[in-house]
Design an enzyme around this catalytic site. Structure first.
Site, PDB file in Angstrom:
ATOM      1  N   LYS A 108     -44.358   3.675  44.686  1.00 14.51           N
ATOM      2  CA  LYS A 108     -43.985   3.488  43.286  1.00 14.51           C
ATOM      3  C   LYS A 108     -44.488   4.670  42.452  1.00 14.51           C
ATOM      4  O   LYS A 108     -44.167   5.798  42.771  1.00 14.51           O
ATOM      5  CB  LYS A 108     -44.514   2.140  42.786  1.00 14.51           C
ATOM      6  CG  LYS A 108     -44.295   0.975  43.771  1.00 14.51           C
ATOM      7  CD  LYS A 108     -42.846   0.584  43.935  1.00 14.51           C
ATOM      8  CE  LYS A 108     -42.607  -0.381  45.084  1.00 14.51           C
ATOM      9  NZ  LYS A 108     -43.405  -1.595  45.102  1.00 14.51           N
ATOM     10  N   TYR A 156     -46.779  -9.752  44.499  1.00  6.00           N
ATOM     11  CA  TYR A 156     -45.652  -9.076  45.127  1.00  6.00           C
ATOM     12  C   TYR A 156     -44.864 -10.042  46.023  1.00  6.00           C
ATOM     13  O   TYR A 156     -45.438 -10.826  46.763  1.00  6.00           O
ATOM     14  CB  TYR A 156     -46.148  -7.869  45.920  1.00  6.00           C
ATOM     15  CG  TYR A 156     -45.027  -7.078  46.525  1.00  6.00           C
ATOM     16  CD1 TYR A 156     -44.069  -6.484  45.708  1.00  6.00           C
ATOM     17  CD2 TYR A 156     -44.908  -6.944  47.899  1.00  6.00           C
ATOM     18  CE1 TYR A 156     -43.016  -5.777  46.259  1.00  6.00           C
ATOM     19  CE2 TYR A 156     -43.862  -6.225  48.447  1.00  6.00           C
ATOM     20  CZ  TYR A 156     -42.917  -5.648  47.623  1.00  6.00           C
ATOM     21  OH  TYR A 156     -41.875  -4.955  48.169  1.00  6.00           O
ATOM     22  N   ASP A 192     -54.668  -5.035  44.427  1.00  2.66           N
ATOM     23  CA  ASP A 192     -53.428  -4.268  44.561  1.00  2.66           C
ATOM     24  C   ASP A 192     -53.280  -3.420  43.299  1.00  2.66           C
ATOM     25  O   ASP A 192     -53.052  -3.943  42.214  1.00  2.66           O
ATOM     26  CB  ASP A 192     -52.240  -5.225  44.744  1.00  2.66           C
ATOM     27  CG  ASP A 192     -50.922  -4.483  44.998  1.00  2.66           C
ATOM     28  OD1 ASP A 192     -50.746  -3.383  44.424  1.00  2.66           O
ATOM     29  OD2 ASP A 192     -50.073  -5.005  45.737  1.00  2.66           O
ATOM     30  N   ARG A 195     -51.206   9.698  66.818  1.00  6.14           N
ATOM     31  CA  ARG A 195     -51.292   8.334  66.290  1.00  6.14           C
ATOM     32  C   ARG A 195     -52.641   8.084  65.620  1.00  6.14           C
ATOM     33  O   ARG A 195     -52.793   7.207  64.790  1.00  6.14           O
ATOM     34  CB  ARG A 195     -51.071   7.299  67.394  1.00  6.14           C
ATOM     35  CG  ARG A 195     -50.850   5.900  66.839  1.00  6.14           C
ATOM     36  CD  ARG A 195     -50.974   4.770  67.854  1.00  6.14           C
ATOM     37  NE  ARG A 195     -50.226   4.985  69.062  1.00  6.14           N
ATOM     38  CZ  ARG A 195     -50.789   5.234  70.238  1.00  6.14           C
ATOM     39  NH1 ARG A 195     -52.107   5.328  70.355  1.00  6.14           N
ATOM     40  NH2 ARG A 195     -50.039   5.395  71.298  1.00  6.14           N
TER      41      ARG A 195
HETATM   42  C1  LIG Z   1     -43.729  -2.463  46.170  1.00 10.43           C
HETATM   43  C2  LIG Z   1     -45.029  -3.180  46.153  1.00 10.43           C
HETATM   44  C3  LIG Z   1     -45.714  -3.450  47.338  1.00 10.43           C
HETATM   45  C4  LIG Z   1     -45.147  -3.086  48.693  1.00 10.43           C
HETATM   46  O1  LIG Z   1     -45.026  -1.713  48.844  1.00 10.43           O
HETATM   47  P1  LIG Z   1     -43.920  -1.004  49.786  1.00 10.43           P
HETATM   48  O2  LIG Z   1     -44.315   0.407  49.705  1.00 10.43           O
HETATM   49  O3  LIG Z   1     -42.582  -1.318  49.195  1.00 10.43           O
HETATM   50  O4  LIG Z   1     -44.083  -1.609  51.134  1.00 10.43           O
HETATM   51  C5  LIG Z   1     -46.938  -4.084  47.248  1.00 10.43           C
HETATM   52  N1  LIG Z   1     -47.455  -4.465  46.068  1.00 10.43           N
HETATM   53  C6  LIG Z   1     -46.814  -4.239  44.907  1.00 10.43           C
HETATM   54  C7  LIG Z   1     -47.431  -4.665  43.619  1.00 10.43           C
HETATM   55  C8  LIG Z   1     -45.576  -3.584  44.913  1.00 10.43           C
HETATM   56  O5  LIG Z   1     -44.943  -3.383  43.766  1.00 10.43           O
END
Ligand SMILES: *Cc1c(COP(=O)(O)O)cnc(C)c1O
Length: 396
Positions: A217, A122, A192, A66
């Site tokens: 992504k 998001y 982000d 962990r």
């Molecule tokens: C998809 C996304 C998230 C969240 O990510 P996950 O891997 O789906 O939890 C956060 N910020 C943005 C801009 C995203 O496109």
């Protein structure tokens, strides 16, 4: 550098023997261990819940799964190298982007603190926000475009959260300018960086304290892993984020870590191709009378282009536009054959979705978020145009 036994536990990257190399070279080498005779250049995933642990555990790099794992260490080093090639940085990986987001917000905010969030960020952010409000944290929101985020910093803010380009609206804010203003008032800044990837933009170089992303992504890019990370040059912030991961148990599987690291070797190829395809697709969509509100920050006449060009090196794979109504958008998506009707973005295979089907995003019923993959641009354009034709011919 890190040996095959993962002797250095912390995923510190930046400067790690990759000084002065180009981005492609960095992408194929980031996080790899030093060459050792008869060892693979890239070690396989270390599947271990616990490690041999004789004696005092305090100095052990790996004791229990962990807390640390050598496959995470290599991926974290790669993330740190890519997000911060000019200065040492720490990266901490999480099992999803939202786990990384929650780690930053929950680990760094306290009751009585105020944070500023994008109003067009998001879609899950408002739900994370509601959880923190229940613990006495106060929030303000402001849209990514325009000057409202600057104004929202007035009067004691602990954390400014930016998402640029924003998902799905593709607005862009000036990271340098907002960091200067936030730091002058004593606030931390987290960006982000999901949409751009570290090959598109490096928030830490632009002044941010934390670069946070969903690696699900474009970073992983193969649509087969959920992943998140937090990168920072600040030792204390890194400790807080790592401690949050251990105490909440929000850990990434070693197999996922390994798959994502393996895929990084083509990040520069994928992001270059996706950008070229996105520009070609955007140019073709612009010729269509039924398409309005076309956005791609890489288009020279996009409202966000000047700001984007001053801080981005690649503009990502997401193109957004609006069709006249919900029915037209649904017929368009149903008629596509090479472009999948799916959520998420950043993958090697193109996808599109009618974003309003989820609710929550401030977009029109006919709004389409298109994620451009690495196919041949001519094939994508033919598929998109044929589907637009079918959608406009069909009678409901
Ligand atoms: C998809 C996304 C998230 C969240 O990510 P996950 O891997 O789906 O939890 C956060 N910020 C943005 C801009 C995203 O496109």
């Amino acid at each position: 550098m890190i040996g095959h036994n993962g002797a250095e536990i912390d995923g510190v990257g930046g400067l790690g023997g990759l000084d002065g190399v180009g981005e492609g070279t960095r992408a194929v080498r980031a996080g790899l261990p030093d060459a050792e005779p008869y060892r693979p250049p890239m070690p396989g995933p270390v599947l271990a819940a616990h490690y041999h642990l004789p004696g005092d555990p305090a100095a052990a790099p790996y004791g229990y799964g962990r807390e640390a794992n050598p496959t995470w260490t290599l991926l974290e080093r790669a993330v740190a190298d890519l997000e911060s090639p000019t200065a040492p940085a720490h990266a901490t990986v999480f099992p999803s982007g939202i786990a990384a987001t929650a780690a930053v917000l929950f680990a760094l905010l306290r009751p009585g603190d105020t944070a500023v969030l994008p109003s067009d960020g998001y879609q899950l952010l408002p739900r994370v926000r509601a959880r923190l409000e229940a613990f006495g944290v106060t929030f303000r929101t402001a849209p990514t475009g325009g000057d409202a985020q600057l104004a929202a910093l007035d009067g004691g803010v602990r954390l400014l959260w930016l998402e640029t380009p924003s998902n799905p609206g593709l607005d862009v804010c000036d990271i340098r300018r907002l960091c200067a203003a936030a730091h002058a008032g004593g606030a931390l800044v987290a960006v982000d960086n999901t949409l751009a990837t570290p090959l598109g933009q490096r928030p830490l170089d632009l002044g941010a304290d934390l670069s946070v992303a969903s690696g699900t992504k474009a970073f992983n890019g193969h649509g087969d892993v959920l992943l998140g990370y937090v990168a920072t040059r600040d030792d204390r912030l890194a400790d807080e984020i790592r401690a949050w991961r251990t105490t909440t148990g929000a850990i990434l599987g070693p197999m996922e870590a390994w798959l994502a690291h393996r895929g990084l070797a083509t990040l520069h190829l994928r992001t270059d191709r996706q950008q070229a395809n996105a520009l070609a697709v955007a140019a073709a969509l612009r010729e269509r009378p039924e398409v309005t509100g076309l956005r791609y920050p890489g288009l020279p006449d996009d409202p966000a282009h000047a700001t984007a060009a001053a801080q981005m090196r690649r503009y990502g794979c997401v193109v957004s536009f609006t069709l006249p109504d919900r029915e037209r958008a649904e017929r368009f998506l149903a008629a596509l054959s090479l472009v999948g009707d799916a959520t998420s973005f950043g993958g090697v295979r193109s996808t599109a979705e009618r974003r309003a089907r989820w609710g929550g995003d401030p977009v029109a019923e006919g709004f389409i978020r298109l994620s451009v993959g690495v196919e041949d641009a001519d094939d994508l354009i033919a598929d998109l145009c044929a589907a637009l034709d079918t959608a406009s011919e069909a009678r409901p």
